[in-house]
Scaffold this motif. Structure first.
Motif, PDB file in Angstrom:
ATOM      1  N   ARG A 225       0.830  -1.210   0.000  1.00 15.12           N
ATOM      2  CA  ARG A 225       0.000   0.000   0.000  1.00 15.12           C
ATOM      3  C   ARG A 225       0.867   1.263   0.000  1.00 15.12           C
ATOM      4  NH1 ARG A 225      -5.142   1.810   2.439  1.00 15.12           N
ATOM      5  NH2 ARG A 225      -4.877   3.728   3.623  1.00 15.12           N
ATOM      6  N   VAL A 381       6.921  21.441   2.832  1.00 15.69           N
ATOM      7  CA  VAL A 381       5.596  21.090   3.348  1.00 15.69           C
ATOM      8  C   VAL A 381       5.277  19.632   3.034  1.00 15.69           C
ATOM      9  CG1 VAL A 381       4.723  23.447   3.126  1.00 15.69           C
ATOM     10  CG2 VAL A 381       4.586  21.882   1.174  1.00 15.69           C
ATOM     11  N   LEU A 382       4.294  19.089   3.716  1.00 13.54           N
ATOM     12  CA  LEU A 382       3.937  17.687   3.495  1.00 13.54           C
ATOM     13  C   LEU A 382       3.473  17.442   2.060  1.00 13.54           C
ATOM     14  CD1 LEU A 382       0.491  16.815   5.152  1.00 13.54           C
ATOM     15  CD2 LEU A 382       1.138  19.082   4.373  1.00 13.54           C
ATOM     16  N   VAL A 384       1.116  15.286  -0.818  1.00 12.62           N
ATOM     17  CA  VAL A 384      -0.322  14.956  -0.775  1.00 12.62           C
ATOM     18  C   VAL A 384      -0.625  13.532  -0.326  1.00 12.62           C
ATOM     19  CG1 VAL A 384      -1.251  16.654  -2.382  1.00 12.62           C
ATOM     20  CG2 VAL A 384      -0.359  14.509  -3.275  1.00 12.62           C
ATOM     21  N   GLN A 387      -1.019  12.144   5.774  1.00  9.11           N
ATOM     22  CA  GLN A 387      -2.161  12.694   6.502  1.00  9.11           C
ATOM     23  C   GLN A 387      -1.775  13.997   7.200  1.00  9.11           C
ATOM     24  OE1 GLN A 387      -3.822  10.070   9.441  1.00  9.11           O
ATOM     25  NE2 GLN A 387      -5.308  11.589  10.106  1.00  9.11           N
ATOM     26  N   GLY A 414       0.666   8.957   8.285  1.00 10.97           N
ATOM     27  CA  GLY A 414       0.033   8.704   6.990  1.00 10.97           C
ATOM     28  C   GLY A 414       0.452   7.367   6.422  1.00 10.97           C
ATOM     29  N   SER A 415      -0.155   7.033   5.302  1.00 12.03           N
ATOM     30  CA  SER A 415       0.028   5.686   4.752  1.00 12.03           C
ATOM     31  C   SER A 415       1.342   5.496   4.004  1.00 12.03           C
ATOM     32  CB  SER A 415      -1.156   5.339   3.845  1.00 12.03           C
ATOM     33  OG  SER A 415      -2.353   5.344   4.608  1.00 12.03           O
TER      34      SER A 415
ATOM     35  N   ALA B  18      -3.456   5.798   7.496  1.00 11.81           N
ATOM     36  CA  ALA B  18      -4.516   6.803   7.540  1.00 11.81           C
ATOM     37  C   ALA B  18      -5.543   6.402   6.500  1.00 11.81           C
ATOM     38  CB  ALA B  18      -3.956   8.180   7.216  1.00 11.81           C
ATOM     39  N   PRO B  19      -6.814   6.384   6.856  1.00 13.20           N
ATOM     40  CA  PRO B  19      -7.827   6.124   5.831  1.00 13.20           C
ATOM     41  C   PRO B  19      -7.642   7.131   4.691  1.00 13.20           C
ATOM     42  CG  PRO B  19      -8.833   6.159   8.000  1.00 13.20           C
ATOM     43  CD  PRO B  19      -7.425   6.647   8.170  1.00 13.20           C
ATOM     44  N   LEU B  20      -7.540   6.641   3.478  1.00 17.73           N
ATOM     45  CA  LEU B  20      -7.386   7.547   2.347  1.00 17.73           C
ATOM     46  C   LEU B  20      -8.682   8.346   2.190  1.00 17.73           C
ATOM     47  CD1 LEU B  20      -5.766   5.008  -0.151  1.00 17.73           C
ATOM     48  CD2 LEU B  20      -4.611   6.649   1.339  1.00 17.73           C
ATOM     49  N   ARG B  24      -8.597  15.370   2.759  1.00 14.91           N
ATOM     50  CA  ARG B  24      -7.289  15.853   3.224  1.00 14.91           C
ATOM     51  C   ARG B  24      -6.665  16.836   2.237  1.00 14.91           C
ATOM     52  NH1 ARG B  24      -6.286  15.124   8.649  1.00 14.91           N
ATOM     53  NH2 ARG B  24      -7.144  13.120   9.241  1.00 14.91           N
ATOM     54  N   ARG B  28      -4.687  20.259   3.271  1.00 11.41           N
ATOM     55  CA  ARG B  28      -3.306  20.538   2.867  1.00 11.41           C
ATOM     56  C   ARG B  28      -3.233  21.823   2.023  1.00 11.41           C
ATOM     57  NH1 ARG B  28       0.006  20.037  -1.501  1.00 11.41           N
ATOM     58  NH2 ARG B  28       2.207  19.659  -1.039  1.00 11.41           N
ATOM     59  N   SER B  31      -3.392  24.735   4.239  1.00 12.61           N
ATOM     60  CA  SER B  31      -2.257  24.977   5.127  1.00 12.61           C
ATOM     61  C   SER B  31      -1.002  25.317   4.332  1.00 12.61           C
ATOM     62  CB  SER B  31      -2.040  23.779   6.064  1.00 12.61           C
ATOM     63  OG  SER B  31      -1.191  22.832   5.500  1.00 12.61           O
ATOM     64  N   VAL B  32      -0.864  24.761   3.146  1.00 11.24           N
ATOM     65  CA  VAL B  32       0.356  24.971   2.367  1.00 11.24           C
ATOM     66  C   VAL B  32       0.233  26.155   1.415  1.00 11.24           C
ATOM     67  CG1 VAL B  32       1.849  23.943   0.625  1.00 11.24           C
ATOM     68  CG2 VAL B  32       0.994  22.541   2.512  1.00 11.24           C
ATOM     69  N   GLU B 201     -11.803   4.024   5.298  1.00 12.50           N
ATOM     70  CA  GLU B 201     -11.760   4.586   3.946  1.00 12.50           C
ATOM     71  C   GLU B 201     -12.853   3.998   3.051  1.00 12.50           C
ATOM     72  OE1 GLU B 201      -7.630   3.770   3.224  1.00 12.50           O
ATOM     73  OE2 GLU B 201      -8.017   1.958   2.081  1.00 12.50           O
ATOM     74  N   ARG B 225     -11.815   5.935  -0.198  1.00 15.68           N
ATOM     75  CA  ARG B 225     -10.641   5.324  -0.818  1.00 15.68           C
ATOM     76  C   ARG B 225     -10.655   5.509  -2.343  1.00 15.68           C
ATOM     77  NH1 ARG B 225      -7.288   0.459  -0.082  1.00 15.68           N
ATOM     78  NH2 ARG B 225      -7.180  -0.800  -1.954  1.00 15.68           N
ATOM     79  N   TYR B 228     -10.283   9.188  -3.432  1.00 13.30           N
ATOM     80  CA  TYR B 228      -8.902   9.646  -3.220  1.00 13.30           C
ATOM     81  C   TYR B 228      -8.025   9.164  -4.371  1.00 13.30           C
ATOM     82  CZ  TYR B 228      -4.202   9.886  -1.121  1.00 13.30           C
ATOM     83  OH  TYR B 228      -2.871  10.137  -0.890  1.00 13.30           O
ATOM     84  N   LEU B 229      -8.104   7.867  -4.658  1.00 15.06           N
ATOM     85  CA  LEU B 229      -7.262   7.307  -5.710  1.00 15.06           C
ATOM     86  C   LEU B 229      -7.607   7.911  -7.066  1.00 15.06           C
ATOM     87  CD1 LEU B 229      -7.234   3.571  -4.578  1.00 15.06           C
ATOM     88  CD2 LEU B 229      -5.318   5.181  -4.501  1.00 15.06           C
ATOM     89  N   ALA B 265      -6.078  18.755  -4.594  1.00 13.04           N
ATOM     90  CA  ALA B 265      -4.837  18.000  -4.364  1.00 13.04           C
ATOM     91  C   ALA B 265      -3.635  18.764  -4.917  1.00 13.04           C
ATOM     92  CB  ALA B 265      -4.916  16.608  -4.988  1.00 13.04           C
TER      93      ALA B 265
END
Lengths: 570, 570
Positions: A225, A381-382, A384, A387, A414-415, B18-20, B24, B28, B31-32, B201, B225, B228-229, B265
């Motif tokens: 994953r 910065v983090l 994408v 988390q 995060g994952s 983290a659940p996708l 998020r 992000r 914040s970014v 997710e 999930r 997100y993907l 994203a």
């Protein structure tokens, strides 16, 4: 409320839930872009269809050497075989362990033992090293029946046939029954091998030892994953369709920051280099229209300082992802003047490669070059795929102020964070304490939210109660026109506790540079307490990935003749 | 074997799993890139920090209107509110149901009832429609206590204040206690609302009804999930950092093919259009330096046929993702001549948008333009987010030959396939039968592995035992210089079973075009049996997303006077 349960209880099934795995990228690349070139190495070249076939043959061979869940190791520089192993080994359900080729036989034996490797794939050049390591391991503990298999990777671009291979075989491995050559292994593999897809995306795909001490090996485990997600993030950050990726970064380092799999996701082309050679880099960039490569700042420094006659015009936009240490702003400026586009990321083994990325802001385009370089030298910065990332006070787990001054520890969740450390529940627990992965890196947060590393916890120098960032001192030294590279570590001092000690390699400019003049130069650009008190001119020791070995320098600084101590009250 | 279990049993924890969720991306981006422009709509403009704050306020308000797991509906064209709802509604743990604005009050009432919506957010223009739909629903079954809340979205760019809103309120909703305006709702929301991140997710994020018959609504459920993907895949296929995305595609259509979340994203910019208007498109593309938009082929057709004086020079590379129907090669050629870069994808609601993408091969660059357009008009290959796509014989579930001739059904599996249909276990079971999602679309596989759709199962015309692809006939008609657009459906025929019936809208060229001349033209370019036997000149009925409504045309063809039948033995 009944309908809510109804919707959420729609079960996963084979049609709508597939364990995420980067191995699918290869299958797709072969079926969609089978004719496209996958790998170029010297005169050798493969298509994605060929790479897929070779990986299936490899997987079939691997399944005879090890069982699902076992580990297989590789000790090799960049070459097609180590690239193929990133797919072929996990396609047999086996964990891929890529070893750092610069560690010694003792350390290697500890790691082989730690992961109980079932087979070692070794580049011919490293056969003596591996043989020695195995002998150390086997003489100590391993019962004879459990000897790992050895597969020798003969580099077809540097050797002239199997003659050298055969003599090496005799020289080092008389009586080792299981010795086989990589290409032979593939020839005997089944190109129709049924791939062992992971049953669960949490299954381990690879094992990467961090360059910690070998008495307590830290074996970082990646799962399907996390590597799938990191591959997508890596290409979102830096690459496009039709990317041509130059392998200056060793693949054994965090599985090439997941670009091994990422290039397959794009069906791009891998240009493989055995080791870093700036002249060859320029040739390959021009010849194959390279779009992207990854390199530690030391390699960037080699590029900007290379002699003019080996430099060639770039064929187009070439993105350079740099990480592994903070790049000195002066090096960033020079690289961009040479035409490269620098993307600065920060990462570590436990994060599958990148954790932070210094996302560029269009409004910075109009700032002076020097300011731009300083902004880009920040870790950023983090990405994408994560988390959250935060700079926390490790005692209180509260975020530090975003004031560019208050230091805390970078933590993330995060994952794309590792699964954990192999056989070390205690270290895993500590690493994940409080629900955050603790990086051990100290940093500040600027008012714009960008994170800047001040130092590894262990690299910070504490002198007379003041914290000195070795990175800041190095950054000043790198701006000196006569300095090729520099590293600063703590030297024990009876009065100050520690003082900064600079190891410096000069350029061959012919100018006379003295210790005193460098110290004076630093005092001009730094607070007085932060200027080095000791300067030593020498070559700098480096890891396989080109990182300066500060641990070695720290030992040297500790062993310096106290008579040479320049400590004094100010 | 003990160490294997050890590695695989390293448990997931908060730090490394983290659940996708695409929610998020917004956190992000704020914040970014909080200062970067997130949304532009006419004179209105927000930054990512503002959008995040507005979405948190919205989430707080939503949490008062519905409980976690409930559904909230929106009936609105593209506008900032519907964009914000893609984040704000699921941030309260509530499922977002985006309704097609073109369906009638009866159909809408069936869907409101089916999903038991707890609140309806409605654009002022659609308030009469929604009011009627709710009355139908409530008069039939709904107990008074369960009346959904109504939130009116007043379009601040087309209305001149709240006056019009208030009068509408009075006119349509006298006595409806819960009526509130969207901006009021936000003002009363909590900007510090604690976001309800998904615990799993697999939790449902949105509900999209497909344009099937309303007697058996097919409510397609998406989970965190998959979305997100799909967001990552969508940006890998078409977008880069700093993308500026023009919303010609309605967001209520598959959540804008997941570009709603995808733009966040990248912290890109959304340029929102209420409805498609080619003149405005050109203006917005030039003004905001648009990099990407999505459009069905009908919109492309409007662009290429627009009057010259409204066209403006493109500001740079503009990528157009087209899907929803097979684009006629002639339209692709003209679009590229205008300077647009066409990416052809194929998808459907159940696949979160794209399923196939017609990946371009560099070696096609040198082919004649006409050949290139035909290659690009094919639906292509699976994207990197899917596990597998195949064209199977639905009886045997065996793959068809890759011969470009043998027709089978496109089937797919992977994590970007829907979770299932709401309250319809039987339809879900059928859709996923045999471990594959059945698309219902018929296609061939070419020798190079690229898939080309021949027709929807229901769109294929069977005449005298021959299968006729309506798409192929339409493609020939689109090459006729006097035809603006055309659609071909089956017309019942006593002798042939069915015959092709063409509905044609002509350009205003002044040329005289007769039914007979068009039939003769088709016979020149198609097998005789495939040429239309009936031609009707008219405007073509369309869905909200601009797809031609073949079901309506089929009804018209069925109702044609049998005396007009041109059937004859050949």
């Amino acid at each position: 409320m009944s309908e809510r349960r109804d919707t959420n209880l729609l079960p996963k099934c084979e049609a709508n839930y597939a364990p995420l795995t980067p191995l699918r990228f290869l299958e797709r690349a072969a079926s969609v872009h089978g004719d496209r070139v996958s790998v170029i190495y010297g005169e050798l070249s493969y298509t994605w269809a060929q790479t897929f076939e070779r990986c299936r043959r490899l997987a079939s061979a691997v399944s005879r050497l090890a069982s699902a869940g076992d580990t297989i190791s590789v000790v090799a520089p960049n070459c097609p075989a180590i690239y193929e192993m990133h797919f072929g080994v996990p396609m047999a359900g086996v964990v891929l362990n890529t070893m750092n080729i610069r560690i010694d036989a003792n350390a290697l034996s500890v790691l082989f033992s730690h992961c109980e490797t079932k087979a070692v794939f070794v580049d011919l050049e490293y056969l003596p090293l591996v043989h020695k390591a195995l002998q150390i391991w086997l003489s100590s503990s391993q019962p004879p029946g459990k000897r790992p298999h050895i597969v020798v990777i003969e580099d077809r671009c540097i050797s002239s046939g199997t003659g050298s291979m055969m003599s090496s075989k005799k020289k080092y491995l008389a009586g080792w029954g299981e010795l086989v050559e990589y290409e032979e292994l593939l020839q005997n593999g089944d190109p129709q091998f049924v791939i062992q897809w992971p049953a669960d995306e949490w299954d381990t795909i690879s094992l990467n030892y961090t360059s910690g001490t070998t008495s307590q090996p830290k074996g970082v485990l990646y799962n399907h994953r996390g590597t799938y997600l990191m591959s997508l993030i890596a290409i979102i950050m830096e690459m496009n369709e039709n990317s041509v990726f130059l392998w200056t970064l060793p693949m054994f380092h965090c599985n090439g920051w997941c670009y091994t799999w990422g290039v397959a996701a794009l069906a791009g082309t891998n240009i493989i280099m055995r080791s870093v050679d700036v002249k060859l880099m320029y040739e390959l960039i021009a010849k194959h229209k390279v779009t992207t490569f990854c390199a530690v700042p030391t390699v960037l420094n080699m590029i900007v300082n290379a002699e003019q006659h080996i430099k060639k015009p770039l064929p187009g936009r070439v993105t350079v992802v740099t990480s592994g240490a903070t790049p000195p702003p002066s090096v960033i400026i020079q690289m961009e003047q040479e035409g490269f586009s620098i993307v600065h990321v920060y990462g570590l083994t436990e994060a599958h490669g990148a954790l932070l990325v210094c996302d560029w802001k269009p409004e910075w385009d109009d700032l002076p070059v020097q300011t731009q370089a300083h902004l880009k030298a920040r870790q950023g910065v983090l990405h994408v795929g994560l988390q959250a990332v935060a700079v926390l006070n490790p005692s209180t787990m509260e975020p530090v102020l975003s004031d560019g001054v208050t230091v805390g520890e970078i933590m993330a969740k995060g994952s794309t964070i590792m699964k954990g450390y192999l056989k070390d529940k205690e270290a895993t627990r500590r690493a994940f304490e409080g629900g955050w992965f603790h990086t051990g890196d100290l940093a500040v947060v600027h008012p714009d939210g960008y994170i800047e590393i001040k130092d590894r916890s262990k690299d910070i120098i504490i002198s007379g109660g003041e914290n000195i960032s070795s990175i800041e001192v190095e950054s000043v030294l790198h701006q000196h026109p006569d300095i090729f590279e520099a590293a600063v570590v703590a030297r024990p001092d009876p009065f100050w506790g520690e003082t900064p000690c600079a190891f410096v390699k000069l350029k061959e400019t012919g100018n006379t540079i003295t210790r005193e003049s460098l110290i004076a130069y630093c005092r001009e650009h730094l607070p007085r307490f932060a200027a080095p008190k000791t300067v030593i001119f020498c070559d700098l020791p480096k890891t396989a990935t080109g990182k300066i070995q500060k641990n070695v320098l720290r030992e040297r600084a500790k062993a310096l003749d106290p008579g040479a101590q320049q400590s004094s009250k100010l």
